[in-house]
Design a protein around this motif. Structure first.
Motif, PDB file in Angstrom:
ATOM      1  N   ASP A 506       0.706  -1.608   0.484  1.00 58.21           N
ATOM      2  CA  ASP A 506       0.498  -0.144   0.098  1.00 58.21           C
ATOM      3  C   ASP A 506       0.898   0.645   0.355  1.00 58.21           C
ATOM      4  O   ASP A 506       1.059   2.903  -0.803  1.00 58.21           O
ATOM      5  CB  ASP A 506      -1.090   0.193   1.127  1.00 58.21           C
ATOM      6  N   TYR A 507       2.128   1.280   0.424  1.00 55.90           N
ATOM      7  CA  TYR A 507       2.919   2.176   0.633  1.00 55.90           C
ATOM      8  C   TYR A 507       3.537   2.521  -0.808  1.00 55.90           C
ATOM      9  O   TYR A 507       3.760   3.614  -1.325  1.00 55.90           O
ATOM     10  CB  TYR A 507       4.186   2.387   1.818  1.00 55.90           C
ATOM     11  N   LEU A 508       3.651   1.556  -1.282  1.00 60.11           N
ATOM     12  CA  LEU A 508       4.328   1.463  -3.169  1.00 60.11           C
ATOM     13  C   LEU A 508       3.212   2.536  -3.241  1.00 60.11           C
ATOM     14  O   LEU A 508       3.728   3.358  -4.840  1.00 60.11           O
ATOM     15  CB  LEU A 508       4.893   0.445  -2.864  1.00 60.11           C
ATOM     16  N   ALA A 509       1.683   1.956  -3.346  1.00 61.78           N
ATOM     17  CA  ALA A 509       0.728   2.152  -4.213  1.00 61.78           C
ATOM     18  C   ALA A 509       0.805   3.968  -4.091  1.00 61.78           C
ATOM     19  O   ALA A 509       0.333   4.687  -4.505  1.00 61.78           O
ATOM     20  CB  ALA A 509      -0.239   1.088  -4.278  1.00 61.78           C
ATOM     21  N   HIS A 510       0.678   4.581  -2.974  1.00 60.95           N
ATOM     22  CA  HIS A 510       0.053   5.952  -2.627  1.00 60.95           C
ATOM     23  C   HIS A 510       1.372   6.321  -3.035  1.00 60.95           C
ATOM     24  O   HIS A 510       0.721   7.141  -3.341  1.00 60.95           O
ATOM     25  CB  HIS A 510       0.370   5.707  -1.163  1.00 60.95           C
ATOM     26  N   LEU A 511       2.169   6.413  -2.721  1.00 60.10           N
ATOM     27  CA  LEU A 511       3.193   7.396  -3.784  1.00 60.10           C
ATOM     28  C   LEU A 511       3.327   7.295  -5.490  1.00 60.10           C
ATOM     29  O   LEU A 511       3.396   8.076  -5.738  1.00 60.10           O
ATOM     30  CB  LEU A 511       5.281   6.344  -2.966  1.00 60.10           C
ATOM     31  N   ARG A 512       3.584   6.036  -5.948  1.00 65.55           N
ATOM     32  CA  ARG A 512       2.859   6.220  -6.762  1.00 65.55           C
ATOM     33  C   ARG A 512       1.746   7.464  -7.797  1.00 65.55           C
ATOM     34  O   ARG A 512       1.716   7.674  -8.413  1.00 65.55           O
ATOM     35  CB  ARG A 512       3.516   4.543  -7.443  1.00 65.55           C
ATOM     36  N   ILE A 513       0.600   6.547  -7.352  1.00 68.61           N
ATOM     37  CA  ILE A 513      -0.584   7.010  -7.279  1.00 68.61           C
ATOM     38  C   ILE A 513      -0.233   8.564  -7.500  1.00 68.61           C
ATOM     39  O   ILE A 513      -1.217   9.134  -7.731  1.00 68.61           O
ATOM     40  CB  ILE A 513      -1.528   6.589  -7.179  1.00 68.61           C
ATOM     41  N   ASN A 514       0.297   9.202  -6.153  1.00 64.30           N
ATOM     42  CA  ASN A 514      -0.106  11.081  -5.369  1.00 64.30           C
ATOM     43  C   ASN A 514       1.319  11.418  -7.124  1.00 64.30           C
ATOM     44  O   ASN A 514       1.090  12.552  -7.130  1.00 64.30           O
ATOM     45  CB  ASN A 514       0.804  10.738  -4.275  1.00 64.30           C
ATOM     46  N   TYR A 515       2.564  10.873  -7.048  1.00 62.21           N
ATOM     47  CA  TYR A 515       3.220  11.177  -7.991  1.00 62.21           C
ATOM     48  C   TYR A 515       2.447  11.384  -9.898  1.00 62.21           C
ATOM     49  O   TYR A 515       2.521  12.743  -9.670  1.00 62.21           O
ATOM     50  CB  TYR A 515       4.477   9.563  -8.288  1.00 62.21           C
ATOM     51  N   ILE A 516       2.028  10.311  -9.752  1.00 60.21           N
ATOM     52  CA  ILE A 516       1.044  10.643 -11.249  1.00 60.21           C
ATOM     53  C   ILE A 516       0.196  11.742 -11.326  1.00 60.21           C
ATOM     54  O   ILE A 516      -0.018  11.964 -12.072  1.00 60.21           O
ATOM     55  CB  ILE A 516       0.959   9.090 -11.570  1.00 60.21           C
ATOM     56  N   THR A 517      -0.728  11.305 -10.054  1.00 61.93           N
ATOM     57  CA  THR A 517      -1.652  12.205  -9.638  1.00 61.93           C
ATOM     58  C   THR A 517      -1.416  13.738  -9.818  1.00 61.93           C
ATOM     59  O   THR A 517      -2.152  14.712 -10.298  1.00 61.93           O
ATOM     60  CB  THR A 517      -2.342  12.402  -9.020  1.00 61.93           C
ATOM     61  N   ASN A 518      -0.105  14.262  -9.132  1.00 61.25           N
ATOM     62  CA  ASN A 518       0.921  15.485  -9.493  1.00 61.25           C
ATOM     63  C   ASN A 518       0.698  15.901 -11.252  1.00 61.25           C
ATOM     64  O   ASN A 518       1.151  16.584 -11.045  1.00 61.25           O
ATOM     65  CB  ASN A 518       1.220  15.363  -7.899  1.00 61.25           C
ATOM     66  N   LYS A 519       1.878  14.411 -11.224  1.00 65.14           N
ATOM     67  CA  LYS A 519       1.811  14.945 -12.730  1.00 65.14           C
ATOM     68  C   LYS A 519       0.338  15.431 -13.819  1.00 65.14           C
ATOM     69  O   LYS A 519       0.702  16.012 -14.615  1.00 65.14           O
ATOM     70  CB  LYS A 519       2.416  13.562 -13.356  1.00 65.14           C
ATOM     71  N   LEU A 520      -0.490  14.386 -13.573  1.00 70.96           N
ATOM     72  CA  LEU A 520      -1.668  15.136 -14.574  1.00 70.96           C
ATOM     73  C   LEU A 520      -1.924  16.064 -14.093  1.00 70.96           C
ATOM     74  O   LEU A 520      -2.716  17.363 -15.227  1.00 70.96           O
ATOM     75  CB  LEU A 520      -3.081  13.796 -14.475  1.00 70.96           C
ATOM     76  N   TYR A 521      -1.532  16.968 -13.391  1.00 71.96           N
ATOM     77  CA  TYR A 521      -2.841  18.050 -12.195  1.00 71.96           C
ATOM     78  C   TYR A 521      -1.658  18.949 -12.963  1.00 71.96           C
ATOM     79  O   TYR A 521      -2.461  20.447 -13.707  1.00 71.96           O
ATOM     80  CB  TYR A 521      -3.011  17.909 -11.172  1.00 71.96           C
ATOM     81  N   ASN A 522      -0.287  19.194 -12.989  1.00 67.69           N
ATOM     82  CA  ASN A 522       0.218  19.544 -13.021  1.00 67.69           C
ATOM     83  C   ASN A 522       1.977  20.209 -14.467  1.00 67.69           C
ATOM     84  O   ASN A 522       2.058  21.369 -14.603  1.00 67.69           O
ATOM     85  CB  ASN A 522       1.367  20.433 -12.199  1.00 67.69           C
ATOM     86  N   ASP A 523       1.573  18.654 -15.049  1.00 67.23           N
ATOM     87  CA  ASP A 523       1.778  19.164 -16.138  1.00 67.23           C
ATOM     88  C   ASP A 523       0.984  18.457 -17.211  1.00 67.23           C
ATOM     89  O   ASP A 523       0.659  17.552 -17.489  1.00 67.23           O
ATOM     90  CB  ASP A 523       3.027  18.311 -16.640  1.00 67.23           C
ATOM     91  N   ARG A 524       0.673  19.592 -18.446  1.00 65.58           N
ATOM     92  CA  ARG A 524      -0.168  19.084 -19.425  1.00 65.58           C
ATOM     93  C   ARG A 524       0.125  18.032 -20.078  1.00 65.58           C
ATOM     94  O   ARG A 524      -0.855  17.152 -20.998  1.00 65.58           O
ATOM     95  CB  ARG A 524      -0.183  20.449 -20.798  1.00 65.58           C
TER      96      ARG A 524
END
Length: 581
Positions: A506-524
């Motif tokens: 779960d720790y790895l999953a949270h890190l990965r999803i949070n990372y890609i979510t921020n990329k989706l929001y901040n990098d077009r």
């Protein structure tokens, strides 16, 4: 100003190459033939990189550090991505230090400052590099170079609001370039010195304007316009003076003249992609239309400022009040959705301003300050929701047959919208608030056999692992990570469970999803990736696994989040493409 700097870089490259002619003819001709393949290409044309890599490889093999510097300088010029330019700039510094030549080291630091300034608009970082360059150039007899460096430091100081300090720097450079331009010398040198002089007095005019010393500013504008208007060679410099003339006309309430002047100067400023000054032109044209009572035309130009902000994540304090005007415009139009959108944009703009212009940001008069903006945003959300429910009631009363379908559809839509906004707030709060420290001690009750020293070491390594995005490695297991940490995997999983409150998976999953979510929001660009590409980007092995984890952690489907984000950024027509890894 950007064109002047580009000319300087090209001149520097030319003189640098000429200084290498002392080598034997055979060696020089090999490097010359390699450069011949690309020296005619345009700046940022990556077709040059294949030859540049050969050039660099040859210089490395032969330990020819001067040619190595030239190769890295070419890499900066022809790379199209800011990240690549920065890497080449760092390599230029490394190679220059091998020569133990202070002038070359200074020039290398200057190049890195230029990348920070033009590619990233990171003024503090650019100024740090310019200062290093200046320290290495203290004993240099190249006075043109020294004054160019002082000029660049002055520009950064001016952007950051240090107007008195930058004025002194521009006085120094204007006097030098003016004096040099009067000496009998080659026409190209006279041309370069005159451009340095014109750019310096333009920046002085900007500083005086921001200090409220309008007579001095207007006097310099008049001098600049008079001396640049008669020659096509100085049309770029003329445009910058005309830009200041337009701002002066706005200040004197000559709004039609201001619009004409600013429209006339934008073509040249746009030609060198100086988007910072373009936003200032857009802003004052919009303000002029607003003063003339032409709100629709004003809103068009204010939205052009926002388009630059969305594209570059950059905004000047001088144009912040454009968002306040847009909010009031759509409030008058009773367009809740647009009012809500530009309220959110102003909140984001304030985050950037507080980060990049702390000194200036505190001095801006704000009709809408952050607490009021947040309150307004919440109120608008309620109004939007209320409006939807009113529409729903009308539909229910007029057609009871489709009652169930409407309620179900609307509730699903509200649920998704709420989930999206909650996730958006989570992302924005993460940007605004400092991250908590991860170094709090853990009780030995995790495992009485794990020494406290090992616990502390693993915690430090976990923090570095998170900061460096080590979690995006595909197929990473607890045993793999324990091996990287040089520790027992049982120790590692036990400490993760206690310090992060979840098991390793779960720790790895949270890190990965949070990372890609921020990329989706901040990098077009990430919004154009397919789901499988996004999964690969964050280290998840399959599309299905990615979708399940994204929904579980964020409370919204990945496809729904991407669709809503694309709609917010107004590029729904862009195709979703597979990005080769």
């Amino acid at each position: 100003m950007k064109a002047f700097l580009k000319l300087y870089i090209i001149c520097f490259s030319f003189f640098f190459t000429m200084s290498l002619k002392g080598q034997n003819d055979e060696e020089f001709s090999e490097y010359y033939l390699l450069r011949k393949n690309y020296e005619g290409l345009s700046e940022n044309d990556e077709h040059a990189l294949q030859f540049i890599k050969q050039y660099i490889a040859k210089a490395k093999r032969e330990k020819n550090y001067e040619q190595l510097i030239q190769g890295y300088l070419d890499g900066i010029l022809y790379s199209s991505h800011p990240e690549q330019k920065l890497k080449f700039a760092d390599s230029t510094i490394y190679a220059s230090k091998l020569t133990k030549n202070n002038e070359k080291i200074s020039a290398a630091y200057l190049e890195k400052g230029v990348v920070y300034y033009f590619q990233y608009k990171k003024y503090n970082l650019a100024l740090d590099e310019y200062i290093k360059a200046y320290q290495y150039a203290k004993n240099s007899t190249d006075y043109f170079y020294n004054n160019r460096l002082i000029y660049l430091m002055g520009v950064v100081n001016s952007y950051m609001g240090n107007y008195n300090e930058s004025l002194e720097q521009f006085r120094t450079t204007s006097e030098f370039f003016k004096s040099e331009s009067k000496k009998p010398q080659h026409p190209n040198l006279i041309y370069n010195n005159l451009r340095g002089y014109f750019n310096s007095i333009h920046q002085m005019a900007v500083c005086y304007r921001n200090l409220g010393q309008f007579k001095r500013s207007d006097s310099l504008i008049a001098v600049g316009l008079l001396q640049t208007s008669t020659s096509k060679e100085y049309m770029q410099e003329y445009s910058y003076f005309l830009k200041e003339k337009g701002i002066q006309q706005f200040r004197n309430r000559k709004y039609e003249q201001a619009i004409s002047s600013l429209n006339s100067c934008m073509k040249s400023i746009s030609a060198v992609n100086d988007f910072a000054w373009l936003t200032v032109c857009y802003s004052y044209i919009g303000k002029s239309y607003l003063a003339l009572g032409k709100e629709d035309q004003a809103a068009t130009y204010f939205k052009m400022v926002d388009s630059v902000f969305q594209r570059h994540n950059f905004i000047l304090p001088e144009v912040r009040n454009n968002y306040e005007s847009l909010i009031n415009y759509y409030k008058t139009k009773k367009d809740l959705h647009k009012e809500y959108f530009y309220t959110k944009q102003l909140l984001k703009a304030d985050i950037v301003l507080n980060r990049d212009f702390r000194y200036l940001s505190s001095k801006i008069h704000k009709e809408y300050d952050t607490p009021l903006l947040r309150e307004t945003k919440l109120s608008l959300e309620k109004e939007i929701s209320k409006s939807k429910w009113t529409t729903l009631i009308i539909i229910i009363l007029s057609s009871s047959v489709i009652l169930f379908m409407i309620i179900w559809h609307q509730s699903q839509k509200d649920k998704l919208l709420k989930a999206y906004y909650l996730l958006e707030q989570k992302i924005l709060n993460k940007v605004e608030e400092p991250k908590p420290e991860d170094s709090s001690p853990i009780n030995n009750s995790v495992d009485p056999y794990i020494p406290q020293q090992i616990i502390n070491e693993i915690l430090k390594k976990l923090k570095k692992f998170e900061q460096n995005n080590g979690f995006i490695e595909k197929g990473l297991t607890s045993k793999d990570l324990a091996k990287k940490f040089d520790t027992n995997y049982k120790y590692l999983t036990s400490i993760i469970r206690e310090s992060r409150g979840m098991n390793f998976t779960d720790y790895l999953a949270h890190l990965r999803i949070n990372y890609i979510t921020n990329k989706l929001y901040n990098d077009r660009k990430y919004l154009s990736y397919t789901i499988i590409t996004l999964a690969e980007e964050c280290g998840i092995g399959s599309r299905q696994n990615f979708n399940e984890k994204f929904l579980k952690i964020n409370g919204i489907k990945a496809t729904t989040f991407i669709k809503k984000r694309r709609k917010d950024l107004n590029f729904d027509d862009d195709p979703i493409v597979e990005i080769p890894l």
